[in-house]
Design a protein around this motif. Structure first.
Motif, mmCIF file in Angstrom:
data_model
loop_
_atom_site.group_PDB
_atom_site.id
_atom_site.type_symbol
_atom_site.label_atom_id
_atom_site.label_comp_id
_atom_site.label_asym_id
_atom_site.label_seq_id
_atom_site.Cartn_x
_atom_site.Cartn_y
_atom_site.Cartn_z
ATOM 1 N N LEU A 136 0.813 -1.220 0.000
ATOM 2 C CA LEU A 136 0.000 0.000 0.000
ATOM 3 C C LEU A 136 0.844 1.267 0.000
ATOM 4 C CD1 LEU A 136 -2.817 -0.879 2.540
ATOM 5 C CD2 LEU A 136 -3.005 -0.692 0.063
ATOM 6 N N ALA A 137 2.028 1.208 0.593
ATOM 7 C CA ALA A 137 2.848 2.399 0.772
ATOM 8 C C ALA A 137 3.288 3.017 -0.554
ATOM 9 C CB ALA A 137 4.069 2.066 1.610
ATOM 10 N N GLY A 138 3.692 2.189 -1.495
ATOM 11 C CA GLY A 138 4.163 2.714 -2.785
ATOM 12 C C GLY A 138 3.085 3.470 -3.541
ATOM 13 N N PRO A 139 1.930 2.864 -3.785
ATOM 14 C CA PRO A 139 0.871 3.582 -4.493
ATOM 15 C C PRO A 139 0.369 4.827 -3.748
ATOM 16 C CG PRO A 139 0.437 1.238 -4.554
ATOM 17 C CD PRO A 139 1.608 1.439 -3.649
ATOM 18 N N VAL A 140 0.323 4.778 -2.431
ATOM 19 C CA VAL A 140 -0.113 5.954 -1.663
ATOM 20 C C VAL A 140 0.876 7.092 -1.858
ATOM 21 C CG1 VAL A 140 -0.432 6.839 0.688
ATOM 22 C CG2 VAL A 140 -1.495 4.703 0.014
ATOM 23 N N ALA A 141 2.154 6.793 -1.802
ATOM 24 C CA ALA A 141 3.180 7.825 -2.002
ATOM 25 C C ALA A 141 3.118 8.382 -3.419
ATOM 26 C CB ALA A 141 4.562 7.252 -1.713
ATOM 27 N N VAL A 142 2.953 7.514 -4.407
ATOM 28 C CA VAL A 142 2.893 7.960 -5.804
ATOM 29 C C VAL A 142 1.668 8.851 -6.033
ATOM 30 C CG1 VAL A 142 2.537 7.168 -8.178
ATOM 31 C CG2 VAL A 142 4.241 6.068 -6.738
ATOM 32 N N LEU A 143 0.509 8.423 -5.517
ATOM 33 C CA LEU A 143 -0.695 9.234 -5.668
ATOM 34 C C LEU A 143 -0.555 10.587 -4.972
ATOM 35 C CD1 LEU A 143 -3.553 6.619 -5.241
ATOM 36 C CD2 LEU A 143 -2.953 7.882 -7.304
ATOM 37 N N VAL B 36 2.274 12.281 -4.376
ATOM 38 C CA VAL B 36 3.209 13.124 -5.130
ATOM 39 C C VAL B 36 2.559 13.616 -6.418
ATOM 40 C CG1 VAL B 36 5.386 13.090 -6.416
ATOM 41 C CG2 VAL B 36 5.270 12.096 -4.131
ATOM 42 N N LEU B 37 1.849 12.739 -7.109
ATOM 43 C CA LEU B 37 1.169 13.133 -8.344
ATOM 44 C C LEU B 37 0.106 14.203 -8.075
ATOM 45 C CD1 LEU B 37 0.849 12.647 -11.382
ATOM 46 C CD2 LEU B 37 -0.769 10.841 -10.818
ATOM 47 N N GLY B 38 -0.689 14.002 -7.026
ATOM 48 C CA GLY B 38 -1.709 14.989 -6.677
ATOM 49 C C GLY B 38 -1.106 16.318 -6.262
ATOM 50 N N SER B 39 -0.020 16.274 -5.509
ATOM 51 C CA SER B 39 0.649 17.509 -5.081
ATOM 52 C C SER B 39 1.191 18.281 -6.272
ATOM 53 C CB SER B 39 1.788 17.194 -4.112
ATOM 54 O OG SER B 39 1.307 16.556 -2.969
ATOM 55 N N ALA B 40 1.824 17.568 -7.187
ATOM 56 C CA ALA B 40 2.372 18.229 -8.371
ATOM 57 C C ALA B 40 1.258 18.823 -9.239
ATOM 58 C CB ALA B 40 3.207 17.238 -9.181
ATOM 59 N N THR B 41 0.178 18.073 -9.400
ATOM 60 C CA THR B 41 -0.938 18.553 -10.215
ATOM 61 C C THR B 41 -1.565 19.797 -9.604
ATOM 62 O OG1 THR B 41 -1.384 16.298 -10.932
ATOM 63 C CG2 THR B 41 -3.155 17.893 -11.212
ATOM 64 N N LEU C 139 -0.313 15.197 2.456
ATOM 65 C CA LEU C 139 -0.482 14.249 3.558
ATOM 66 C C LEU C 139 -0.379 12.810 3.062
ATOM 67 C CD1 LEU C 139 -1.171 13.838 6.570
ATOM 68 C CD2 LEU C 139 -3.568 13.820 5.884
ATOM 69 N N LEU C 140 -0.978 12.528 1.914
ATOM 70 C CA LEU C 140 -0.867 11.189 1.330
ATOM 71 C C LEU C 140 0.580 10.857 0.985
ATOM 72 C CD1 LEU C 140 -3.882 10.780 -1.102
ATOM 73 C CD2 LEU C 140 -3.333 9.386 0.878
ATOM 74 N N ALA C 141 1.287 11.810 0.396
ATOM 75 C CA ALA C 141 2.675 11.568 0.029
ATOM 76 C C ALA C 141 3.516 11.315 1.272
ATOM 77 C CB ALA C 141 3.227 12.769 -0.747
ATOM 78 N N ALA C 142 3.314 12.107 2.307
ATOM 79 C CA ALA C 142 4.080 11.925 3.548
ATOM 80 C C ALA C 142 3.739 10.586 4.196
ATOM 81 C CB ALA C 142 3.787 13.074 4.504
ATOM 82 N N THR C 143 2.461 10.240 4.205
ATOM 83 C CA THR C 143 2.053 8.955 4.776
ATOM 84 C C THR C 143 2.696 7.791 4.021
ATOM 85 O OG1 THR C 143 -0.047 9.899 5.478
ATOM 86 C CG2 THR C 143 0.071 7.500 5.340
ATOM 87 N N GLY C 144 2.657 7.861 2.705
ATOM 88 C CA GLY C 144 3.276 6.804 1.903
ATOM 89 C C GLY C 144 4.760 6.692 2.131
ATOM 90 N N LEU C 145 5.443 7.829 2.235
ATOM 91 C CA LEU C 145 6.890 7.797 2.461
ATOM 92 C C LEU C 145 7.221 7.258 3.856
ATOM 93 C CD1 LEU C 145 7.955 11.116 0.733
ATOM 94 C CD2 LEU C 145 8.303 8.777 -0.086
ATOM 95 N N VAL C 146 6.414 7.629 4.835
ATOM 96 C CA VAL C 146 6.641 7.110 6.190
ATOM 97 C C VAL C 146 6.411 5.594 6.217
ATOM 98 C CG1 VAL C 146 5.697 7.089 8.543
ATOM 99 C CG2 VAL C 146 6.202 9.253 7.407
#
Length: 74
Positions: free
Chosen positions: A8-15, A17-22, A62-69
């Motif tokens: 779960l961590a990888g897709p959460v981090a990717v989503l 980062v993608l959402g933040s950039a968008t 928050l999603l990106a930070a959660t995924g990275l953690v």
């Protein structure tokens, strides 16, 4: 259980980062847009995203930070 967190961590981090950039690109575009050039049919959507872009950006961060953690923990 750690396999589930890891999958779960990888897709959460990717989503995140993608959402933040968008959302960062969208907020930057809003600063330079000429609203007179936007079709009237698209204005309700532009107005909605204009008021909710900052919240979406923060949720994405928050999603990106959660995924990275989660990636660091597993």
């Amino acid at each position: 259980m750690s396999l589930t967190l890891q999958t779960l961590a990888g897709p959460v981090a990717v989503l995140g980062v993608l959402g933040s950039a968008t959302m960062a690109l969208y907020m930057a575009a809003l600063r330079r847009v000429d609203f007179d050039l936007i079709p009237a049919s698209a204005m309700p959507r532009v107005r909605w995203w204009s008021t909710h872009a900052r919240k979406a950006f923060l949720v994405s961060l928050l999603l990106a930070a959660t995924g990275l953690v989660l990636l660091a923990v597993t």
